[in-house]
Design a protein around this motif. Structure first.
Motif, PDB file in Angstrom:
ATOM      1  N   GLY A  19     -28.607 -69.093 -31.233  1.00  0.00           N
ATOM      2  CA  GLY A  19     -27.739 -68.031 -31.743  1.00  0.00           C
ATOM      3  C   GLY A  19     -26.719 -68.628 -32.247  1.00  0.00           C
ATOM      4  O   GLY A  19     -25.795 -67.928 -32.839  1.00  0.00           O
ATOM      5  N   ASN A  20     -26.576 -70.053 -32.633  1.00  0.00           N
ATOM      6  CA  ASN A  20     -25.440 -70.680 -33.438  1.00  0.00           C
ATOM      7  C   ASN A  20     -25.581 -69.929 -34.911  1.00  0.00           C
ATOM      8  O   ASN A  20     -26.453 -69.974 -35.354  1.00  0.00           O
ATOM      9  N   GLY A  21     -24.287 -69.674 -35.161  1.00  0.00           N
ATOM     10  CA  GLY A  21     -24.087 -68.863 -36.439  1.00  0.00           C
ATOM     11  C   GLY A  21     -24.206 -67.714 -36.515  1.00  0.00           C
ATOM     12  O   GLY A  21     -24.219 -66.841 -37.471  1.00  0.00           O
ATOM     13  N   GLU A  22     -24.739 -66.994 -35.411  1.00  0.00           N
ATOM     14  CA  GLU A  22     -25.190 -65.824 -35.258  1.00  0.00           C
ATOM     15  C   GLU A  22     -24.727 -64.848 -34.101  1.00  0.00           C
ATOM     16  O   GLU A  22     -24.264 -63.741 -34.189  1.00  0.00           O
ATOM     17  N   VAL A  23     -24.071 -65.594 -33.043  1.00  0.00           N
ATOM     18  CA  VAL A  23     -23.961 -65.129 -31.882  1.00  0.00           C
ATOM     19  C   VAL A  23     -22.399 -65.816 -31.413  1.00  0.00           C
ATOM     20  O   VAL A  23     -22.264 -67.113 -31.697  1.00  0.00           O
ATOM     21  N   ALA A  24     -21.535 -65.038 -30.853  1.00  0.00           N
ATOM     22  CA  ALA A  24     -20.296 -65.586 -30.493  1.00  0.00           C
ATOM     23  C   ALA A  24     -19.824 -64.641 -29.206  1.00  0.00           C
ATOM     24  O   ALA A  24     -20.446 -63.814 -28.733  1.00  0.00           O
ATOM     25  N   TYR A  25     -19.066 -65.611 -28.418  1.00  0.00           N
ATOM     26  CA  TYR A  25     -18.415 -64.933 -27.105  1.00  0.00           C
ATOM     27  C   TYR A  25     -17.180 -64.825 -27.271  1.00  0.00           C
ATOM     28  O   TYR A  25     -16.408 -65.808 -27.773  1.00  0.00           O
ATOM     29  N   ILE A  26     -16.417 -63.728 -26.325  1.00  0.00           N
ATOM     30  CA  ILE A  26     -15.077 -63.709 -26.393  1.00  0.00           C
ATOM     31  C   ILE A  26     -14.844 -63.939 -24.863  1.00  0.00           C
ATOM     32  O   ILE A  26     -15.432 -63.389 -23.845  1.00  0.00           O
ATOM     33  N   ARG A  27     -13.765 -64.640 -24.538  1.00  0.00           N
ATOM     34  CA  ARG A  27     -13.192 -64.604 -23.246  1.00  0.00           C
ATOM     35  C   ARG A  27     -11.776 -65.046 -23.097  1.00  0.00           C
ATOM     36  O   ARG A  27     -11.046 -65.398 -24.105  1.00  0.00           O
ATOM     37  N   GLY A  55     -18.152 -69.869 -30.732  1.00  0.00           N
ATOM     38  CA  GLY A  55     -19.484 -69.700 -31.258  1.00  0.00           C
ATOM     39  C   GLY A  55     -20.263 -69.973 -30.128  1.00  0.00           C
ATOM     40  O   GLY A  55     -20.036 -70.147 -29.120  1.00  0.00           O
ATOM     41  N   ALA A  56     -21.585 -69.554 -30.291  1.00  0.00           N
ATOM     42  CA  ALA A  56     -22.446 -69.699 -29.235  1.00  0.00           C
ATOM     43  C   ALA A  56     -22.600 -71.077 -28.560  1.00  0.00           C
ATOM     44  O   ALA A  56     -23.103 -71.347 -27.558  1.00  0.00           O
ATOM     45  N   ASP A  57     -22.351 -72.203 -29.365  1.00  0.00           N
ATOM     46  CA  ASP A  57     -22.553 -73.528 -28.800  1.00  0.00           C
ATOM     47  C   ASP A  57     -21.066 -74.050 -28.418  1.00  0.00           C
ATOM     48  O   ASP A  57     -21.230 -75.146 -27.811  1.00  0.00           O
ATOM     49  N   GLY A  58     -20.034 -73.019 -28.237  1.00  0.00           N
ATOM     50  CA  GLY A  58     -18.812 -73.324 -27.459  1.00  0.00           C
ATOM     51  C   GLY A  58     -17.626 -73.686 -28.464  1.00  0.00           C
ATOM     52  O   GLY A  58     -16.724 -74.037 -28.094  1.00  0.00           O
ATOM     53  N   THR A  59     -18.161 -73.843 -29.934  1.00  0.00           N
ATOM     54  CA  THR A  59     -16.936 -74.064 -30.917  1.00  0.00           C
ATOM     55  C   THR A  59     -16.052 -72.981 -30.888  1.00  0.00           C
ATOM     56  O   THR A  59     -16.244 -71.879 -31.131  1.00  0.00           O
ATOM     57  N   SER A  69      -8.546 -58.504 -32.147  1.00  0.00           N
ATOM     58  CA  SER A  69      -8.704 -59.366 -33.217  1.00  0.00           C
ATOM     59  C   SER A  69      -9.852 -60.312 -33.173  1.00  0.00           C
ATOM     60  O   SER A  69     -10.277 -60.591 -34.207  1.00  0.00           O
ATOM     61  N   THR A  70     -10.279 -60.652 -31.774  1.00  0.00           N
ATOM     62  CA  THR A  70     -11.388 -61.319 -31.709  1.00  0.00           C
ATOM     63  C   THR A  70     -12.655 -60.721 -32.205  1.00  0.00           C
ATOM     64  O   THR A  70     -13.572 -61.283 -32.586  1.00  0.00           O
ATOM     65  N   PHE A  71     -12.845 -59.250 -31.962  1.00  0.00           N
ATOM     66  CA  PHE A  71     -13.931 -58.601 -32.254  1.00  0.00           C
ATOM     67  C   PHE A  71     -13.826 -58.309 -34.052  1.00  0.00           C
ATOM     68  O   PHE A  71     -14.779 -58.461 -34.571  1.00  0.00           O
ATOM     69  N   PHE A  72     -12.784 -58.127 -34.490  1.00  0.00           N
ATOM     70  CA  PHE A  72     -12.374 -58.123 -35.867  1.00  0.00           C
ATOM     71  C   PHE A  72     -12.836 -59.511 -36.607  1.00  0.00           C
ATOM     72  O   PHE A  72     -13.852 -59.512 -37.620  1.00  0.00           O
ATOM     73  N   LYS A  73     -12.687 -60.515 -36.149  1.00  0.00           N
ATOM     74  CA  LYS A  73     -12.684 -61.700 -36.655  1.00  0.00           C
ATOM     75  C   LYS A  73     -14.333 -62.288 -36.443  1.00  0.00           C
ATOM     76  O   LYS A  73     -14.996 -62.534 -37.170  1.00  0.00           O
ATOM     77  N   ALA A  74     -14.919 -61.738 -35.333  1.00  0.00           N
ATOM     78  CA  ALA A  74     -16.583 -61.780 -35.083  1.00  0.00           C
ATOM     79  C   ALA A  74     -17.264 -60.990 -36.164  1.00  0.00           C
ATOM     80  O   ALA A  74     -18.112 -61.412 -36.895  1.00  0.00           O
ATOM     81  N   ALA A  75     -16.961 -59.806 -36.277  1.00  0.00           N
ATOM     82  CA  ALA A  75     -17.424 -58.944 -37.491  1.00  0.00           C
ATOM     83  C   ALA A  75     -17.266 -59.497 -38.873  1.00  0.00           C
ATOM     84  O   ALA A  75     -18.180 -59.580 -39.583  1.00  0.00           O
ATOM     85  N   GLU A  76     -15.765 -59.946 -39.134  1.00  0.00           N
ATOM     86  CA  GLU A  76     -15.635 -60.782 -40.331  1.00  0.00           C
ATOM     87  C   GLU A  76     -16.790 -61.799 -40.689  1.00  0.00           C
ATOM     88  O   GLU A  76     -17.300 -61.940 -41.994  1.00  0.00           O
ATOM     89  N   ASP A  77     -16.896 -62.552 -39.711  1.00  0.00           N
ATOM     90  CA  ASP A  77     -17.980 -63.556 -39.908  1.00  0.00           C
ATOM     91  C   ASP A  77     -19.566 -63.208 -39.622  1.00  0.00           C
ATOM     92  O   ASP A  77     -20.101 -64.179 -39.407  1.00  0.00           O
ATOM     93  N   GLU A  78     -19.508 -62.041 -39.511  1.00  0.00           N
ATOM     94  CA  GLU A  78     -21.019 -61.366 -39.132  1.00  0.00           C
ATOM     95  C   GLU A  78     -21.774 -61.963 -37.874  1.00  0.00           C
ATOM     96  O   GLU A  78     -22.705 -62.539 -37.932  1.00  0.00           O
ATOM     97  N   LYS A  80     -22.428 -61.259 -33.751  1.00  0.00           N
ATOM     98  CA  LYS A  80     -22.846 -60.623 -32.715  1.00  0.00           C
ATOM     99  C   LYS A  80     -22.126 -61.112 -31.556  1.00  0.00           C
ATOM    100  O   LYS A  80     -22.173 -62.183 -31.415  1.00  0.00           O
ATOM    101  N   THR A  81     -21.440 -60.337 -31.073  1.00  0.00           N
ATOM    102  CA  THR A  81     -20.504 -60.693 -29.712  1.00  0.00           C
ATOM    103  C   THR A  81     -21.270 -60.400 -28.501  1.00  0.00           C
ATOM    104  O   THR A  81     -22.033 -59.188 -28.384  1.00  0.00           O
ATOM    105  N   VAL A  82     -21.283 -61.246 -27.314  1.00  0.00           N
ATOM    106  CA  VAL A  82     -21.918 -61.005 -26.113  1.00  0.00           C
ATOM    107  C   VAL A  82     -21.157 -61.197 -24.818  1.00  0.00           C
ATOM    108  O   VAL A  82     -20.036 -61.655 -25.125  1.00  0.00           O
ATOM    109  N   SER A  83     -21.396 -60.402 -23.834  1.00  0.00           N
ATOM    110  CA  SER A  83     -20.582 -60.676 -22.751  1.00  0.00           C
ATOM    111  C   SER A  83     -21.356 -61.692 -21.778  1.00  0.00           C
ATOM    112  O   SER A  83     -22.465 -61.959 -21.870  1.00  0.00           O
ATOM    113  N   LEU A  84     -20.298 -62.390 -21.090  1.00  0.00           N
ATOM    114  CA  LEU A  84     -20.634 -63.437 -20.393  1.00  0.00           C
ATOM    115  C   LEU A  84     -20.173 -63.028 -18.832  1.00  0.00           C
ATOM    116  O   LEU A  84     -19.027 -62.551 -18.813  1.00  0.00           O
TER     117      LEU A  84
END
Length: 85
Positions: A19-27, A55-59, A69-78, A80-84
């Motif tokens: 998921g790197n470059g495609e998926v991100a997580y918010i915490r 990022g998916a890799d923890g970046t 703001s985290t959701f807006f940034k994720a959408a801007e960068d295209e 997908k956010t996931v829950s942990l």
């Protein structure tokens, strides 16, 4: 995306790349953890609620005191956010 047989195990590197470059997580992030994840960030009042986008890799991507703001940034960068859990 990386595919493995059902009985094989992913290495930590392989898992981090999914998921790197495609998926991100918010915490939510504690102020004492900020300098480790965001070394360029200034000292932050410990009473402030902080949210981080990774990022998916923890970046680390974004640090903010506004969860939306985290959701807006994720959408801007295209991303997908996931829950942990």
């Amino acid at each position: 995306m990386l595919m493995k047989e059902a009985n094989s195990h992913l290495t930590k590197t392989e898992l981090a790349g999914i998921g790197n470059g495609e998926v991100a997580y918010i915490r939510k992030i504690r102020s004492e953890d900020v300098s480790r994840c965001f070394p360029e960030a200034p000292d932050i009042d410990p009473s402030v609620d902080l949210w981080a986008l990774f990022g998916a890799d923890g970046t680390p991507i974004l640090l903010t005191d506004n969860r939306s703001s985290t959701f807006f940034k994720a959408a801007e960068d295209e991303l997908k956010t996931v829950s942990l859990h």
